[in-house]
Structures are given as structure tokens and as C-alpha cells.
Design a protein around this motif. Structure first.
Motif, PDB file in Angstrom:
ATOM      1  N   THR A  22      38.646  35.857  53.442  1.00  0.00           N
ATOM      2  CA  THR A  22      39.089  36.476  54.692  1.00  0.00           C
ATOM      3  C   THR A  22      38.690  37.946  54.741  1.00  0.00           C
ATOM      4  OG1 THR A  22      40.975  34.967  54.829  1.00  0.00           O
ATOM      5  CG2 THR A  22      41.106  36.978  56.130  1.00  0.00           C
ATOM      6  N   ASP A  23      38.818  38.638  53.604  1.00  0.00           N
ATOM      7  CA  ASP A  23      38.483  40.063  53.528  1.00  0.00           C
ATOM      8  C   ASP A  23      37.006  40.307  53.214  1.00  0.00           C
ATOM      9  OD1 ASP A  23      41.146  40.519  53.979  1.00  0.00           O
ATOM     10  OD2 ASP A  23      41.587  41.258  51.963  1.00  0.00           O
ATOM     11  N   SER A  24      36.244  39.245  53.020  1.00  0.00           N
ATOM     12  CA  SER A  24      34.833  39.357  52.608  1.00  0.00           C
ATOM     13  C   SER A  24      34.693  40.287  51.401  1.00  0.00           C
ATOM     14  CB  SER A  24      33.963  39.863  53.771  1.00  0.00           C
ATOM     15  OG  SER A  24      34.017  38.980  54.850  1.00  0.00           O
ATOM     16  N   ASN A  25      35.554  40.073  50.409  1.00  0.00           N
ATOM     17  CA  ASN A  25      35.572  40.914  49.214  1.00  0.00           C
ATOM     18  C   ASN A  25      35.508  40.024  47.967  1.00  0.00           C
ATOM     19  OD1 ASN A  25      35.967  42.707  47.155  1.00  0.00           O
ATOM     20  ND2 ASN A  25      37.972  43.403  47.829  1.00  0.00           N
ATOM     21  N   PRO A  26      34.310  39.786  47.427  1.00  0.00           N
ATOM     22  CA  PRO A  26      34.201  38.953  46.224  1.00  0.00           C
ATOM     23  C   PRO A  26      34.750  39.634  44.971  1.00  0.00           C
ATOM     24  CG  PRO A  26      32.060  39.855  46.801  1.00  0.00           C
ATOM     25  CD  PRO A  26      33.005  40.236  47.906  1.00  0.00           C
ATOM     26  N   GLU A  27      35.086  40.911  45.058  1.00  0.00           N
ATOM     27  CA  GLU A  27      35.627  41.658  43.916  1.00  0.00           C
ATOM     28  C   GLU A  27      37.143  41.794  43.975  1.00  0.00           C
ATOM     29  OE1 GLU A  27      33.959  42.587  41.221  1.00  0.00           O
ATOM     30  OE2 GLU A  27      32.242  41.572  42.119  1.00  0.00           O
ATOM     31  N   LEU A  28      37.807  41.043  44.841  1.00  0.00           N
ATOM     32  CA  LEU A  28      39.261  41.109  44.989  1.00  0.00           C
ATOM     33  C   LEU A  28      39.948  40.689  43.691  1.00  0.00           C
ATOM     34  CD1 LEU A  28      41.616  41.277  47.284  1.00  0.00           C
ATOM     35  CD2 LEU A  28      41.630  38.816  46.925  1.00  0.00           C
ATOM     36  N   ALA A  29      40.977  41.422  43.314  1.00  0.00           N
ATOM     37  CA  ALA A  29      41.770  41.092  42.129  1.00  0.00           C
ATOM     38  C   ALA A  29      43.234  41.392  42.416  1.00  0.00           C
ATOM     39  CB  ALA A  29      41.287  41.895  40.923  1.00  0.00           C
ATOM     40  N   LEU A  30      44.102  40.712  41.711  1.00  0.00           N
ATOM     41  CA  LEU A  30      45.542  40.939  41.811  1.00  0.00           C
ATOM     42  C   LEU A  30      45.974  41.743  40.596  1.00  0.00           C
ATOM     43  CD1 LEU A  30      48.220  40.261  43.335  1.00  0.00           C
ATOM     44  CD2 LEU A  30      48.441  38.324  41.758  1.00  0.00           C
ATOM     45  N   ARG A  31      46.464  42.969  40.824  1.00  0.00           N
ATOM     46  CA  ARG A  31      46.985  43.789  39.727  1.00  0.00           C
ATOM     47  C   ARG A  31      48.462  43.453  39.549  1.00  0.00           C
ATOM     48  NH1 ARG A  31      46.114  47.910  36.540  1.00  0.00           N
ATOM     49  NH2 ARG A  31      44.140  48.559  37.472  1.00  0.00           N
ATOM     50  N   VAL A  32      48.836  43.158  38.309  1.00  0.00           N
ATOM     51  CA  VAL A  32      50.221  42.883  37.949  1.00  0.00           C
ATOM     52  C   VAL A  32      50.618  43.938  36.928  1.00  0.00           C
ATOM     53  CG1 VAL A  32      51.836  41.203  36.991  1.00  0.00           C
ATOM     54  CG2 VAL A  32      49.853  40.407  38.301  1.00  0.00           C
ATOM     55  N   SER A  33      51.666  44.687  37.240  1.00  0.00           N
ATOM     56  CA  SER A  33      52.130  45.716  36.313  1.00  0.00           C
ATOM     57  C   SER A  33      53.644  45.613  36.160  1.00  0.00           C
ATOM     58  CB  SER A  33      51.728  47.110  36.793  1.00  0.00           C
ATOM     59  OG  SER A  33      52.263  47.366  38.066  1.00  0.00           O
ATOM     60  N   VAL A  34      54.123  46.082  35.024  1.00  0.00           N
ATOM     61  CA  VAL A  34      55.554  46.051  34.726  1.00  0.00           C
ATOM     62  C   VAL A  34      56.035  47.490  34.577  1.00  0.00           C
ATOM     63  CG1 VAL A  34      57.319  45.335  33.058  1.00  0.00           C
ATOM     64  CG2 VAL A  34      55.397  43.823  33.563  1.00  0.00           C
ATOM     65  N   GLU A  35      57.190  47.762  35.146  1.00  0.00           N
ATOM     66  CA  GLU A  35      57.802  49.083  34.976  1.00  0.00           C
ATOM     67  C   GLU A  35      59.299  48.909  34.745  1.00  0.00           C
ATOM     68  OE1 GLU A  35      58.698  50.472  39.560  1.00  0.00           O
ATOM     69  OE2 GLU A  35      56.803  51.087  38.647  1.00  0.00           O
TER      70      GLU A  35
ATOM     71  N   THR B 109      42.954  45.016  31.246  1.00  0.00           N
ATOM     72  CA  THR B 109      42.381  43.727  30.876  1.00  0.00           C
ATOM     73  C   THR B 109      42.248  42.921  32.154  1.00  0.00           C
ATOM     74  OG1 THR B 109      43.387  43.774  28.684  1.00  0.00           O
ATOM     75  CG2 THR B 109      42.710  41.619  29.515  1.00  0.00           C
ATOM     76  N   VAL B 110      41.064  42.356  32.374  1.00  0.00           N
ATOM     77  CA  VAL B 110      40.824  41.525  33.552  1.00  0.00           C
ATOM     78  C   VAL B 110      40.704  40.084  33.098  1.00  0.00           C
ATOM     79  CG1 VAL B 110      39.299  41.036  35.499  1.00  0.00           C
ATOM     80  CG2 VAL B 110      39.604  43.399  34.726  1.00  0.00           C
ATOM     81  N   PHE B 111      41.529  39.223  33.694  1.00  0.00           N
ATOM     82  CA  PHE B 111      41.466  37.790  33.441  1.00  0.00           C
ATOM     83  C   PHE B 111      40.804  37.131  34.636  1.00  0.00           C
ATOM     84  CE2 PHE B 111      45.061  39.257  30.967  1.00  0.00           C
ATOM     85  CZ  PHE B 111      44.856  38.639  29.748  1.00  0.00           C
ATOM     86  N   GLU B 112      40.002  36.132  34.354  1.00  0.00           N
ATOM     87  CA  GLU B 112      39.344  35.398  35.439  1.00  0.00           C
ATOM     88  C   GLU B 112      39.611  33.916  35.249  1.00  0.00           C
ATOM     89  OE1 GLU B 112      35.225  36.216  37.397  1.00  0.00           O
ATOM     90  OE2 GLU B 112      34.901  34.863  35.704  1.00  0.00           O
ATOM     91  N   ASN B 113      39.907  33.236  36.349  1.00  0.00           N
ATOM     92  CA  ASN B 113      40.074  31.801  36.341  1.00  0.00           C
ATOM     93  C   ASN B 113      38.772  31.170  35.861  1.00  0.00           C
ATOM     94  OD1 ASN B 113      42.022  29.866  36.928  1.00  0.00           O
ATOM     95  ND2 ASN B 113      41.041  29.306  38.843  1.00  0.00           N
TER      96      ASN B 113
ATOM     97  N   VAL C 175      44.505  41.528  36.930  1.00  0.00           N
ATOM     98  CA  VAL C 175      44.325  42.758  36.156  1.00  0.00           C
ATOM     99  C   VAL C 175      45.687  43.210  35.634  1.00  0.00           C
ATOM    100  CG1 VAL C 175      43.538  45.156  36.239  1.00  0.00           C
ATOM    101  CG2 VAL C 175      42.398  43.430  37.653  1.00  0.00           C
ATOM    102  N   MET C 176      45.718  43.545  34.328  1.00  0.00           N
ATOM    103  CA  MET C 176      46.951  44.065  33.719  1.00  0.00           C
ATOM    104  C   MET C 176      46.614  45.194  32.767  1.00  0.00           C
ATOM    105  SD  MET C 176      49.368  40.915  32.668  1.00  0.00           S
ATOM    106  CE  MET C 176      49.647  39.532  33.749  1.00  0.00           C
TER     107      MET C 176
END
Length: 163
Positions: free
Chosen positions: A60-73, A98-102, A117-118
Motif C-alpha cells: 500500500t505504501d510502495s515501500n519494500p524496505e518497510l519494517a516493524l520496530r519493536v522496543s521495550v521500555e 538486529t533485523v529479523f526477516e521472515n 527490528v529490535m
């Protein structure tokens, strides 16, 4: 009088919405893999629903570099809370993140593979958990499930306590 179940009023079962039946999809660290104190790889899994949703957003965003950042605070009602945001994978810090990929494409169309990304402290707390996408009456969201070190969590689903 005890409550009785009316079979005609039963809600139909949809396995796509049942969290415990969600299969887990392997994710591999493609940037900055990390090991725990015992020398074991620190990994996460990405459910097919989460991978599918990330692929949809990427298209939808035409962004093949999209990633979900998950952080803990620190914070939340149980000591820790996780935060999530969509980022461009090109903007990560290769020394800190660290980047994880399916390992596989979520749908037959396109070639996008879900990326999570974490940073190291967040991965230390969330290693062994899964990133899922839930669809509930109150809304849909990405969620961290099955945090191995969590001893309790709150109703909001984003706050947890470590044993």
C-alpha cells in the motif's frame, strides 16, 4: 440456576482469530545476529498474520524496505511495556539493531519478506517471543505474544513483568 449454553447462539469458530492455533513462521537475523549469555541465538518468530499485514502495508505504501520496530521500555502497569512503530529498514543502526526477516513471502504476490527490528536490550527481554497481528472487536494491532520470561501481563496487552 446454572447458566446453560444455547447451541444456536454459539459463535462460529474462526481459526485465523484464535491465537493459540496461529502457526509460527521462522525468522532469521539478517543484520547483527545476537547470542544470549549461554551462547544461544536470540530469535523471534513472526506469525503468518503479522507477515501478511506487513506485506499489505508495504504494498500500500510502495515501500519494500518497510519494517516493524519493536522496543521495550520501563513503564506500563507491570514494569515493562513494548512499543511498536513502522520504519524504513534503511534507517536502522547496524551496530545497535538486529533485523529479523521472515524466511518466506507471506503471499504469492510480490516478494516482500516481513522485517522486525529490535535493539539489543529489547531483544534480550523478548527473545523467544512471537510477533502477531490480532483482529479484535476493539481494533487490530501488532502484538508480542509468548514472552518466555514474562510472569504476568496486563489487560492492555502491551505491559508485562519479568520473572
Amino acid at each position: 440456576m446454572a447458566d446453560e449454553i444455547n447451541p444456536s447462539a454459539a459463535v462460529s469458530y474462526d481459526p485465523r482469530r484464535h491465537l493459540s492455533s496461529t502457526p509460527r513462521s521462522a525468522a532469521r537475523a539478517i543484520t547483527n545476529p545476537r547470542k544470549d549469555d549461554d551462547g544461544n541465538d536470540m530469535n523471534i518468530t513472526i506469525t503468518p498474520r503479522a507477515a501478511h499485514r506487513l506485506q499489505t502495508i508495504s504494498e500500500t505504501d510502495s515501500n519494500p524496505e518497510l519494517a516493524l520496530r519493536v522496543s521495550v521500555e520501563s513503564g506500563g502497569c507491570h514494569g515493562f511495556q513494548y512499543l511498536m512503530s513502522l520504519i524504513n529498514a534503511k534507517d536502522i543502526d547496524p551496530a545497535e539493531d538486529t533485523v529479523f526477516e521472515n524466511e518466506e513471502v507471506a503471499r504469492k504476490t510480490g516478494d516482500y519478506k516481513a522485517k522486525i527490528v529490535m535493539d539489543e536490550p529489547s531483544l534480550e527481554l523478548l527473545k523467544g517471543s512471537s510477533i502477531d497481528y490480532t483482529m479484535e472487536l476493539i481494533g487490530s494491532q501488532f502484538k508480542v505474544t509468548g514472552i518466555p520470561g514474562a510472569k504476568s501481563s496486563c489487560g492492555c496487552g502491551t505491559s508485562f513483568d519479568i520473572a
